[in-house]
Design an enzyme around this catalytic site. Structure first.
Site, short mmCIF file in Angstrom:
data_model
loop_
_atom_site.label_atom_id
_atom_site.label_comp_id
_atom_site.label_asym_id
_atom_site.label_seq_id
_atom_site.Cartn_x
_atom_site.Cartn_y
_atom_site.Cartn_z
CG HIS A 17 -1.91 -1.02 1.38
ND1 HIS A 17 -2.07 -1.79 2.51
CD2 HIS A 17 -2.87 -1.44 0.51
CE1 HIS A 17 -3.08 -2.63 2.33
NE2 HIS A 17 -3.57 -2.46 1.13
CE LYS A 41 -13.12 -6.86 4.17
NZ LYS A 41 -12.57 -6.14 3.02
NE ARG A 90 -2.86 -7.45 -4.06
CZ ARG A 90 -3.60 -7.68 -3.01
NH1 ARG A 90 -3.04 -8.07 -1.91
NH2 ARG A 90 -4.91 -7.53 -3.05
CB SER A 128 -4.17 -6.60 4.81
OG SER A 128 -3.84 -5.35 4.30
P1 ADP Z 1 -9.88 -3.75 -0.04
O1 ADP Z 1 -10.58 -4.51 1.05
O2 ADP Z 1 -10.65 -2.55 -0.52
O3 ADP Z 1 -9.38 -4.61 -1.18
P2 ADP Z 1 -7.13 -3.52 0.80
O4 ADP Z 1 -6.60 -2.75 1.95
O5 ADP Z 1 -6.92 -4.98 0.80
O6 ADP Z 1 -8.64 -3.10 0.68
O7 ADP Z 1 -6.48 -2.95 -0.54
C1 ADP Z 1 -6.64 -1.61 -0.95
C2 ADP Z 1 -6.11 -1.46 -2.36
O8 ADP Z 1 -4.70 -1.67 -2.37
C3 ADP Z 1 -6.68 -2.46 -3.37
O9 ADP Z 1 -6.82 -1.81 -4.62
C4 ADP Z 1 -5.63 -3.53 -3.45
O10 ADP Z 1 -5.65 -4.20 -4.70
C5 ADP Z 1 -4.36 -2.69 -3.28
N1 ADP Z 1 -3.27 -3.48 -2.75
C6 ADP Z 1 -3.27 -4.32 -1.71
N2 ADP Z 1 -2.05 -4.88 -1.51
C7 ADP Z 1 -1.25 -4.37 -2.46
C8 ADP Z 1 0.13 -4.55 -2.83
N3 ADP Z 1 0.91 -5.41 -2.18
N4 ADP Z 1 0.62 -3.84 -3.86
C9 ADP Z 1 -0.19 -3.00 -4.55
N5 ADP Z 1 -1.49 -2.79 -4.30
C10 ADP Z 1 -2.03 -3.45 -3.26
#
Ligand code: ADP
Length: 169
Positions: A17, A41, A90, A128
């Site tokens: 992120h 959630k 990703r 995450s």
């Molecule tokens: P959500 O529940 O909305 O998917 P996340 O916190 O998991 O929330 O992810 C937020 C955004 O960041 C999403 O667009 C996800 O694809 C992106 N994301 C998550 N991990 C990575 C990563 N390692 N590299 C790039 N983008 C990421």
């Protein structure tokens, strides 16, 4: 003045992120990291904890602010007067979900555009949920999450373990 919203659960924020945030501020003037407050959630960290983690981890990046939102993302974007939504990609597995969400948001408000930023090769495997699982079993999450988050993860699972042990004794 280009303002964008980067929405997500951020439970917790990872270096993946953070990498997206750092790269986005090179082409937007203002970036609002928006933590989704979704009580249905189940999350490990509260919204307040997640906001604190992100605020600390992005303190060195100019133009970044951190807020929470609930309800429709397009409503939050309108409130913030932001025309851009940033999402990270990703792998192809992310694509279908992300593309659907972008189309739904465009239907709700055609003036708001979604931009996909590709993950760095170093963080493609970082999620995450994966991190929570590694930390839960005492694995090393070094280089996958910011330092502040690393400590909070271990604290959280240590407390949980103590609670569980206390419960059984
Ligand atoms: P959500 O529940 O909305 O998917 P996340 O916190 O998991 O929330 O992810 C937020 C955004 O960041 C999403 O667009 C996800 O694809 C992106 N994301 C998550 N991990 C990575 C990563 N390692 N590299 C790039 N983008 C990421």
């Amino acid at each position: 003045m280009l303002k964008a919203v980067y929405p997500g659960s951020f439970d917790p924020i990872t270096n993946g992120h953070l990498d997206i945030i750092e790269r986005c501020v090179s082409f937007v003037d203002e970036l609002v990291v928006a933590v989704l407050d979704n009580p249905s959630k189940k999350s490990l960290f509260t919204v307040e904890e997640r906001i604190k983690h992100i605020t600390e981890a992005t303190a060195h990046i100019p133009g970044v602010s951190v807020k929470s939102f609930h309800g429709l993302l397009v409503d939050f974007c309108r409130l913030e007067k932001a025309k851009l939504v940033i999402r990270g990609l990703r792998a192809v597995t992310d694509f279908e979900y992300e593309f659907n969400m972008a189309l739904a948001n465009r239907k709700l408000d055609p003036k708001i555009e979604t931009i996909f930023v590709s993950a760095s090769a170093n963080y493609m495997f970082v999620s995450s949920s994966g991190i929570k699982e590694i930390a839960m079993f005492g694995g090393c999450v070094e280089d996958m999450v910011p330092e502040n988050v690393k400590h909070c993860l271990y604290e959280k699972f240590k407390n949980r373990e103590e609670e569980t042990n206390g419960f059984h004794n």
